[in-house]
Scaffold this motif. Structure first.
Motif, PDB file in Angstrom:
ATOM      1  N   THR A  45      20.953  75.115  30.779  1.00 58.52           N
ATOM      2  CA  THR A  45      19.819  74.300  31.187  1.00 58.52           C
ATOM      3  C   THR A  45      19.983  72.900  30.648  1.00 58.52           C
ATOM      4  OG1 THR A  45      18.407  76.241  31.118  1.00 58.52           O
ATOM      5  CG2 THR A  45      17.315  74.104  31.077  1.00 58.52           C
ATOM      6  N   SER A  46      19.809  71.910  31.483  1.00 57.63           N
ATOM      7  CA  SER A  46      19.912  70.527  31.031  1.00 57.63           C
ATOM      8  C   SER A  46      18.905  69.677  31.780  1.00 57.63           C
ATOM      9  CB  SER A  46      21.336  69.982  31.269  1.00 57.63           C
ATOM     10  OG  SER A  46      21.607  69.891  32.650  1.00 57.63           O
ATOM     11  N   SER A  47      18.642  68.512  31.213  1.00 54.66           N
ATOM     12  CA  SER A  47      17.654  67.627  31.815  1.00 54.66           C
ATOM     13  C   SER A  47      18.115  67.105  33.160  1.00 54.66           C
ATOM     14  CB  SER A  47      17.365  66.462  30.859  1.00 54.66           C
ATOM     15  OG  SER A  47      18.570  65.761  30.568  1.00 54.66           O
ATOM     16  N   SER A  48      19.423  67.124  33.425  1.00 57.32           N
ATOM     17  CA  SER A  48      19.942  66.571  34.666  1.00 57.32           C
ATOM     18  C   SER A  48      19.936  67.583  35.801  1.00 57.32           C
ATOM     19  CB  SER A  48      21.373  66.058  34.447  1.00 57.32           C
ATOM     20  OG  SER A  48      22.221  67.120  34.051  1.00 57.32           O
ATOM     21  N   SER A  49      19.726  68.877  35.503  1.00 56.24           N
ATOM     22  CA  SER A  49      19.723  69.897  36.549  1.00 56.24           C
ATOM     23  C   SER A  49      18.297  70.192  36.965  1.00 56.24           C
ATOM     24  CB  SER A  49      20.417  71.167  36.052  1.00 56.24           C
ATOM     25  OG  SER A  49      19.746  71.675  34.924  1.00 56.24           O
ATOM     26  N   LYS A  50      18.116  70.534  38.214  1.00 56.47           N
ATOM     27  CA  LYS A  50      16.786  70.820  38.728  1.00 56.47           C
ATOM     28  C   LYS A  50      16.266  72.106  38.110  1.00 56.47           C
ATOM     29  CE  LYS A  50      14.108  71.400  42.971  1.00 56.47           C
ATOM     30  NZ  LYS A  50      14.164  71.429  44.459  1.00 56.47           N
ATOM     31  N   GLN A  51      15.045  72.039  37.598  1.00 53.98           N
ATOM     32  CA  GLN A  51      14.464  73.182  36.915  1.00 53.98           C
ATOM     33  C   GLN A  51      13.466  73.909  37.818  1.00 53.98           C
ATOM     34  OE1 GLN A  51      15.341  73.992  33.418  1.00 53.98           O
ATOM     35  NE2 GLN A  51      16.956  72.762  34.350  1.00 53.98           N
ATOM     36  N   ILE A  52      13.396  75.234  37.636  1.00 58.30           N
ATOM     37  CA  ILE A  52      12.440  76.054  38.371  1.00 58.30           C
ATOM     38  C   ILE A  52      11.528  76.736  37.359  1.00 58.30           C
ATOM     39  CG2 ILE A  52      12.133  77.995  39.957  1.00 58.30           C
ATOM     40  CD1 ILE A  52      14.901  77.455  41.038  1.00 58.30           C
ATOM     41  N   GLU A  53      10.227  76.605  37.539  1.00 58.73           N
ATOM     42  CA  GLU A  53       9.291  77.302  36.675  1.00 58.73           C
ATOM     43  C   GLU A  53       9.472  78.809  36.844  1.00 58.73           C
ATOM     44  OE1 GLU A  53       7.132  75.891  34.511  1.00 58.73           O
ATOM     45  OE2 GLU A  53       7.952  73.921  35.028  1.00 58.73           O
ATOM     46  N   ILE A  54       9.423  79.533  35.741  1.00 57.17           N
ATOM     47  CA  ILE A  54       9.579  80.985  35.799  1.00 57.17           C
ATOM     48  C   ILE A  54       8.555  81.600  36.746  1.00 57.17           C
ATOM     49  CG2 ILE A  54       9.489  83.129  34.464  1.00 57.17           C
ATOM     50  CD1 ILE A  54      11.956  81.406  33.913  1.00 57.17           C
ATOM     51  N   THR A  74      10.028  78.952  29.944  1.00 57.85           N
ATOM     52  CA  THR A  74       9.092  78.447  30.954  1.00 57.85           C
ATOM     53  C   THR A  74       9.793  78.034  32.231  1.00 57.85           C
ATOM     54  OG1 THR A  74       9.216  76.223  29.987  1.00 57.85           O
ATOM     55  CG2 THR A  74       7.460  77.689  29.201  1.00 57.85           C
ATOM     56  N   SER A  75      11.075  77.662  32.103  1.00 55.54           N
ATOM     57  CA  SER A  75      11.826  77.264  33.290  1.00 55.54           C
ATOM     58  C   SER A  75      13.312  77.470  33.056  1.00 55.54           C
ATOM     59  CB  SER A  75      11.554  75.783  33.633  1.00 55.54           C
ATOM     60  OG  SER A  75      12.066  74.937  32.607  1.00 55.54           O
ATOM     61  N   ILE A  76      14.055  77.621  34.152  1.00 53.83           N
ATOM     62  CA  ILE A  76      15.512  77.717  34.109  1.00 53.83           C
ATOM     63  C   ILE A  76      16.064  76.866  35.244  1.00 53.83           C
ATOM     64  CG2 ILE A  76      15.563  80.005  33.048  1.00 53.83           C
ATOM     65  CD1 ILE A  76      16.079  81.202  35.777  1.00 53.83           C
ATOM     66  N   SER A  77      17.361  76.592  35.215  1.00 54.09           N
ATOM     67  CA  SER A  77      17.962  75.764  36.255  1.00 54.09           C
ATOM     68  C   SER A  77      18.129  76.563  37.538  1.00 54.09           C
ATOM     69  CB  SER A  77      19.319  75.240  35.796  1.00 54.09           C
ATOM     70  OG  SER A  77      20.266  76.293  35.746  1.00 54.09           O
ATOM     71  N   GLU A  78      18.324  75.864  38.640  1.00 56.18           N
ATOM     72  CA  GLU A  78      18.555  76.525  39.921  1.00 56.18           C
ATOM     73  C   GLU A  78      19.789  77.419  39.857  1.00 56.18           C
ATOM     74  OE1 GLU A  78      18.783  73.436  42.877  1.00 56.18           O
ATOM     75  OE2 GLU A  78      16.766  73.947  43.622  1.00 56.18           O
ATOM     76  N   GLU A  79      20.844  76.916  39.195  1.00 53.83           N
ATOM     77  CA  GLU A  79      22.081  77.684  39.102  1.00 53.83           C
ATOM     78  C   GLU A  79      21.862  78.963  38.296  1.00 53.83           C
ATOM     79  OE1 GLU A  79      25.911  78.695  39.955  1.00 53.83           O
ATOM     80  OE2 GLU A  79      24.727  77.045  40.775  1.00 53.83           O
ATOM     81  N   GLN A  80      21.107  78.868  37.233  1.00 50.80           N
ATOM     82  CA  GLN A  80      20.804  80.055  36.444  1.00 50.80           C
ATOM     83  C   GLN A  80      19.990  81.062  37.256  1.00 50.80           C
ATOM     84  OE1 GLN A  80      18.916  78.010  33.183  1.00 50.80           O
ATOM     85  NE2 GLN A  80      20.705  78.265  31.852  1.00 50.80           N
ATOM     86  N   ALA A  81      19.050  80.555  38.019  1.00 44.39           N
ATOM     87  CA  ALA A  81      18.208  81.433  38.841  1.00 44.39           C
ATOM     88  C   ALA A  81      19.041  82.200  39.864  1.00 44.39           C
ATOM     89  CB  ALA A  81      17.122  80.618  39.539  1.00 44.39           C
TER      90      ALA A  81
END
Length: 358
Positions: A45-54, A74-81
């Motif tokens: 997770t990084s500030s530069s990647s788009k985050q998705i609320e859990i 509270t949130s994870i990146s799109e790639e993680q999702a």
């Protein structure tokens, strides 16, 4: 015959070899551990990647969402999702309930040892979650005694070392009052873990092939299956293969564990049923479960030296929730050998692990 060592890291607590011998070897090679291959990595997770609320995750199993919520993510990146495992994949490997052996010994231990004299802690092979169970118990269980980070005879030592060996951190600990949480991991996943993080104690009796690990069967011999002998410790027993080293360690544990109170816990259950397993383990030894359960978000091993690149919670969910990752590096002949191994079959059945689907 020459021994080749790979993916060296930190070894604590463990073999018939002297601690000084192991640590002197490690001091030379401690930075040689390697991360998983690019295909095994999950982007952080990084500030530069788009985050998705859990709360906004779609098509994610309720059980996985509960794990993330309990971990206070509270949130994870799109790639993680995208890489989150399905509950169907998880249960296809491990079933839908935790598997814990030794529960019948809990009451015996509570009656035998006064609350203030109780000491508890992990034992198990390398890469089986010994650090994770220690941190989860430290974070989520209060006892009148002490939570130790390893068994006083050495957490990686054989079960027969109990009452016969004292680890460098075990001086003054009454071993008859120590309650071990013995960790085990699915053997196929464990071999992959040992390939990625060898802890400075994995020695091959032939040249190590980084792209072909666990290297159970020699590839250059085609008319028969010839195993690749190896050792887990300098000066230790030579095993027919990495799988046979696993079988030997846990075979001895299975033979010894009926002699004293203990719990045997699957690593995967700490990931996918962490809150429930922590509660069961804590109550087993007469502890009080904390009201605010804490998952271990980062790597329980730390991130320096031999533990660099070890999996944190999200990485671990992806790594051990994906059936395809169990066979990374295996050849068809490796898998065939593992499936024919009687000692492996016994452990797979005892701990309710399902064989990989080819």
């Amino acid at each position: 015959m020459v021994l080749f060592m790979f993916n060296v890291g930190l070894y604590i607590g463990g073999s018939s070899s002297s601690f000084n011998e192991i640590t002197s070897t490690i001091s030379i090679f401690s930075k040689a551990g390697a991360d998983a291959s690019a295909s095994d990595k999950i982007s952080s997770t990084s500030s530069s990647s788009k985050q998705i609320e859990i709360s906004n995750l779609k098509n994610t199993n309720e059980h996985i969402l509960q794990i993330l919520d309990t971990a206070k993510l509270t949130s994870i990146s799109e790639e993680q999702a995208k890489q989150l495992p399905t509950w169907k994949d998880i249960t296809s490997m491990y079933g839908d309930k935790p598997v814990i052996h030794g529960l019948e010994t809990c009451e015996q231990y509570r009656k035998m040892v006064k609350p203030e004299d109780r000491t508890i802690g992990p034992a198990g092979l390398f890469n089986t979650g010994t650090n994770l169970i220690w941190k989860m118990m430290t974070n989520n269980c209060n006892i009148d005694g002490e939570i130790l980070w390893q068994a006083p005879w050495g957490k990686h030592s054989f079960a027969s070392s109990r009452l016969k060996r004292v680890a460098w951190s075990g001086e003054g600990i009454n071993q008859t009052e120590f309650f071990p949480f013995v960790m085990i991991k699915d053997p196929f996943s464990w071999m992959n873990s040992q390939c990625r993080h060898g802890y400075g104690v994995t020695f091959w009796n032939s040249e190590y092939d980084e792209k072909h690990c666990p290297k159970l069967i020699r590839e250059n011999i085609r008319d028969r299956d010839e195993t690749v002998p190896m050792k887990l410790f300098t000066g230790g027993k030579t095993h027919d293969s990495l799988l046979d080293a696993y079988n030997y360690w846990y075979g001895e544990w299975e033979a010894e564990r009926t002699k004293f109170p203990h719990l045997s816990i699957r690593y995967e259950d700490l990931l996918f049923h962490g809150k429930e397993v922590s509660r069961i383990a804590c109550e087993c030894v007469g502890g009080n479960v904390t009201t605010d359960f804490q998952y271990e978000l980062g790597s329980a091993k730390g991130s320096d030296g031999s533990h660099e690149g070890a999996n944190g919670l999200l990485k671990a969910l992806v790594q051990y929730g994906n059936p395809a990752k169990r066979l990374s590096g295996f050849t068809d002949r490796d898998v065939s050998y593992a499936r024919r191994n009687n000692a492996t079959a016994k452990l797979m059945e005892e701990y309710a692990y399902n064989y990989p689907v080819l």
